[in-house]
Design an enzyme around this catalytic site. Structure first.
Site, PDB file in Angstrom:
ATOM      1  N   LYS A 238     -16.820 -11.278  11.771  1.00  9.13           N
ATOM      2  CA  LYS A 238     -16.515 -10.542  10.782  1.00  9.13           C
ATOM      3  C   LYS A 238     -16.805 -10.986   9.246  1.00  9.13           C
ATOM      4  O   LYS A 238     -15.880 -11.408   8.929  1.00  9.13           O
ATOM      5  CB  LYS A 238     -15.150  -9.905  11.238  1.00  9.13           C
ATOM      6  CG  LYS A 238     -14.620  -9.016   9.954  1.00  9.13           C
ATOM      7  CD  LYS A 238     -13.318  -8.325  10.527  1.00  9.13           C
ATOM      8  CE  LYS A 238     -12.570  -7.311   9.567  1.00  9.13           C
ATOM      9  NZ  LYS A 238     -11.329  -6.634  10.322  1.00  9.13           N
TER      10      LYS A 238
ATOM     11  N   GLU B 250     -13.353 -14.288  11.246  1.00  6.94           N
ATOM     12  CA  GLU B 250     -13.333 -13.437   9.987  1.00  6.94           C
ATOM     13  C   GLU B 250     -13.340 -14.513   8.501  1.00  6.94           C
ATOM     14  O   GLU B 250     -12.209 -14.783   8.093  1.00  6.94           O
ATOM     15  CB  GLU B 250     -12.393 -12.296   9.747  1.00  6.94           C
ATOM     16  CG  GLU B 250     -12.430 -11.694   8.403  1.00  6.94           C
ATOM     17  CD  GLU B 250     -11.338 -10.593   8.167  1.00  6.94           C
ATOM     18  OE1 GLU B 250     -10.436 -10.472   8.931  1.00  6.94           O
ATOM     19  OE2 GLU B 250     -11.559  -9.846   7.460  1.00  6.94           O
TER      20      GLU B 250
ATOM     21  N   SER C 285     -14.404  -4.546   4.893  1.00  7.05           N
ATOM     22  CA  SER C 285     -14.523  -3.705   3.565  1.00  7.05           C
ATOM     23  C   SER C 285     -14.451  -4.311   2.406  1.00  7.05           C
ATOM     24  O   SER C 285     -15.163  -4.085   1.371  1.00  7.05           O
ATOM     25  CB  SER C 285     -14.278  -2.394   3.533  1.00  7.05           C
ATOM     26  OG  SER C 285     -12.854  -2.086   3.503  1.00  7.05           O
ATOM     27  N   GLY C 286     -13.203  -5.166   2.364  1.00  2.94           N
ATOM     28  CA  GLY C 286     -12.841  -6.014   1.400  1.00  2.94           C
ATOM     29  C   GLY C 286     -12.670  -5.250  -0.222  1.00  2.94           C
ATOM     30  O   GLY C 286     -12.485  -6.242  -1.219  1.00  2.94           O
ATOM     31  N   GLY C 287     -12.497  -3.909  -0.031  1.00  5.11           N
ATOM     32  CA  GLY C 287     -12.046  -3.620  -1.502  1.00  5.11           C
ATOM     33  C   GLY C 287     -13.081  -2.567  -1.899  1.00  5.11           C
ATOM     34  O   GLY C 287     -12.946  -1.893  -3.106  1.00  5.11           O
TER      35      GLY C 287
ATOM     36  N   ARG D 109       0.639  -1.204  -0.156  1.00  2.62           N
ATOM     37  CA  ARG D 109       0.047   0.075  -0.094  1.00  2.62           C
ATOM     38  C   ARG D 109       0.818   1.151   0.118  1.00  2.62           C
ATOM     39  O   ARG D 109       0.501   2.194  -0.511  1.00  2.62           O
ATOM     40  CB  ARG D 109      -1.043  -0.069   1.107  1.00  2.62           C
ATOM     41  CG  ARG D 109      -1.940  -1.238   1.142  1.00  2.62           C
ATOM     42  CD  ARG D 109      -3.316  -1.302   1.837  1.00  2.62           C
ATOM     43  NE  ARG D 109      -3.984  -2.519   1.423  1.00  2.62           N
ATOM     44  CZ  ARG D 109      -4.751  -3.079   2.194  1.00  2.62           C
ATOM     45  NH1 ARG D 109      -4.772  -2.587   3.360  1.00  2.62           N
ATOM     46  NH2 ARG D 109      -5.153  -4.201   1.904  1.00  2.62           N
TER      47      ARG D 109
ATOM     48  N   ARG E 167      -9.144  -0.643   4.812  1.00  2.00           N
ATOM     49  CA  ARG E 167      -9.135   0.237   3.723  1.00  2.00           C
ATOM     50  C   ARG E 167     -10.028   1.438   3.601  1.00  2.00           C
ATOM     51  O   ARG E 167      -9.966   2.432   3.158  1.00  2.00           O
ATOM     52  CB  ARG E 167      -9.180  -0.498   2.248  1.00  2.00           C
ATOM     53  CG  ARG E 167      -7.844  -1.341   1.932  1.00  2.00           C
ATOM     54  CD  ARG E 167      -7.985  -2.334   0.960  1.00  2.00           C
ATOM     55  NE  ARG E 167      -8.779  -3.527   1.579  1.00  2.00           N
ATOM     56  CZ  ARG E 167      -9.024  -4.776   0.628  1.00  2.00           C
ATOM     57  NH1 ARG E 167      -8.548  -4.692  -0.650  1.00  2.00           N
ATOM     58  NH2 ARG E 167      -9.549  -5.743   1.083  1.00  2.00           N
TER      59      ARG E 167
HETATM   60  P1  13P Z   1     -10.597  -4.390   4.739  1.00  2.00           P
HETATM   61  O1  13P Z   1     -11.624  -3.458   5.569  1.00  2.00           O
HETATM   62  O2  13P Z   1      -9.601  -3.303   3.971  1.00  2.00           O
HETATM   63  O3  13P Z   1     -11.256  -5.336   3.939  1.00  2.00           O
HETATM   64  O4  13P Z   1      -9.607  -4.839   5.887  1.00  2.00           O
HETATM   65  C1  13P Z   1     -10.395  -5.415   6.933  1.00  2.00           C
HETATM   66  C2  13P Z   1      -9.431  -6.629   7.507  1.00  2.00           C
HETATM   67  O5  13P Z   1      -9.104  -6.519   8.539  1.00  2.00           O
HETATM   68  C3  13P Z   1      -9.110  -7.897   6.689  1.00  2.00           C
HETATM   69  O6  13P Z   1      -8.682  -8.744   7.368  1.00  2.00           O
END
Ligand code: 13P
Length: 340
Positions: free
Chosen positions: A219, A177, A261-263, A33, A294
């Protein structure tokens, strides 16, 4: 650690319309990043960036907990104050990512298994001794032709459950998660049916390992069409599908669900969370919160770009996105943000 303390921590993580800020990018991910914005990929740059985040004024009004990485939990501010001291002074609960990453699953091209169970009991003990109160483990499930396999989903679900049981033994609240990725051209319905199946299997395994559901946080991903799918559903359609899925499979004993959030862009992630809370609050037995990396950090990182002179503006952007998500939990996004 008593069951009651675990339950209290789990509830505190999703109380008062707050949510989690994930800042637990592994060194390679953080460096990647940084590379996008021309930031030096050094330990000092990573330390400075994490200092920027944890010293953001007012973040504790929207953020209940920080998810840290092993390097970060041991770091100090430039003036020598340990990060953990700053975090507790801000009224934020420190947590720690404990998985060792998603590795190729043998015999299953394109699929991953998250590693890190060996020696986990000792690592959890050390983190709990340092003051961490919760932990995170991410499993990754990709959608594609012929995948995921049952073998991949089962292996990841079992690892998540074994991790969660070890966390509770150590007095840490497990953030569980299982992420179904949004990469690909699949339709929303595919994500819906697969996520439901994955969560079903995860809760089966959690039950088998005797994880106390009242002392954990789920999550999950939101239910979304693949990034390359030509048909992209509206915010309300995504909210409807996501809540429908969660109501089918997440037991009411779980105190909170905090999305990754996943992108997704920060705006879309907030808008979708807002629609869920606005439309379904009364039907949901759990708190519906956020645990974004993110979707909270991106604007701040872009402003900062490694420049000391940009810290103040970057902190402003970070606190703003955190407030947007608190508003989304109340169902008042974006109206509450007008005039900011
Ligand atoms: P993002 O919200 O960027 O997907 O990251 C969350 C996270 O902790 C991934 O393990």
């Amino acid at each position: 650690m008593s069951a009651l303390a675990l339950i209290e921590t789990a509830r505190a993580l999703v109380a008062d319309d707050k949510g989690l800020l994930a800042m637990d990018e592994s060194t390679p991910t953080c460096n990647q990043r940084f590379a996008t914005w021309g930031i030096p990929q050094t330990e000092e740059a990573r330390r400075a960036y994490r200092e920027l985040i944890i010293t953001t004024p007012g973040l504790g009004e929207s953020i209940s907990g920080f998810i840290l990485f092993d390097e970060t939990i041991r770091q100090k501010k430039k003036d020598g104050t340990p990060f953990l001291k700053i975090i507790s002074a801000a009224g934020i609960i420190p947590g720690i990512k404990v998985d060792l990453g998603a590795k190729n699953l043998a015999g299953h091209a394109g699929e991953k298994i998250t590693e890190g169970l060996d020696g986990l009991r000792d690592r959890l003990k050390e983190y709990a001794g340092m003051g961490a109160r919760f932990a995170k483990w991410r499993a990754v499930i990709a959608i594609g032709p012929g995948i995921p396999s049952r073998a991949c989903v089962e292996a990841n679900a079992q690892a998540l459950a074994r991790y969660a049981a070890l966390c509770q033994e150590a007095g840490l609240v497990p953030i569980v998660e299982p992420e179904v990725l949004m990469d690909g051209d699949h339709a929303l319905d595919r994500c819906l049916s697969l996520t439901e199946e994955v969560l079903h299997m995860v809760f089966d395994e959690l039950y088998a390992q005797q994880v106390m559901l009242e002392g954990m946080i789920l999550k999950p991903n939101m239910i979304l069409p693949g990034l390359d799918c030509p048909e992209q559903e509206t915010v309300n359609e995504v909210a409807d599908a996501t809540v429908k899925c969660l109501l089918h499979v997440v037991p009411a004993a779980v105190p909170g669900i905090a999305f990754l959030s996943g992108g997704q862009s920060g705006e879309l992630a907030s808008a979708r969370l807002n629609a869920m809370n606005l439309r379904f609050r009364k039907q949901m037995p759990w708190q519906l919160a956020f645990s974004f990396a993110r979707a909270i950090q991106e604007p701040a990182l872009e402003i900062w770009r490694g420049q000391e002179a940009h810290v103040h503006l970057a902190q402003h952007a970070l606190a703003y996105r955190a407030r947007c998500n608190r508003a989304a939990r109340r169902g008042t996004y974006p109206a509450e943000m007008e005039g900011e």
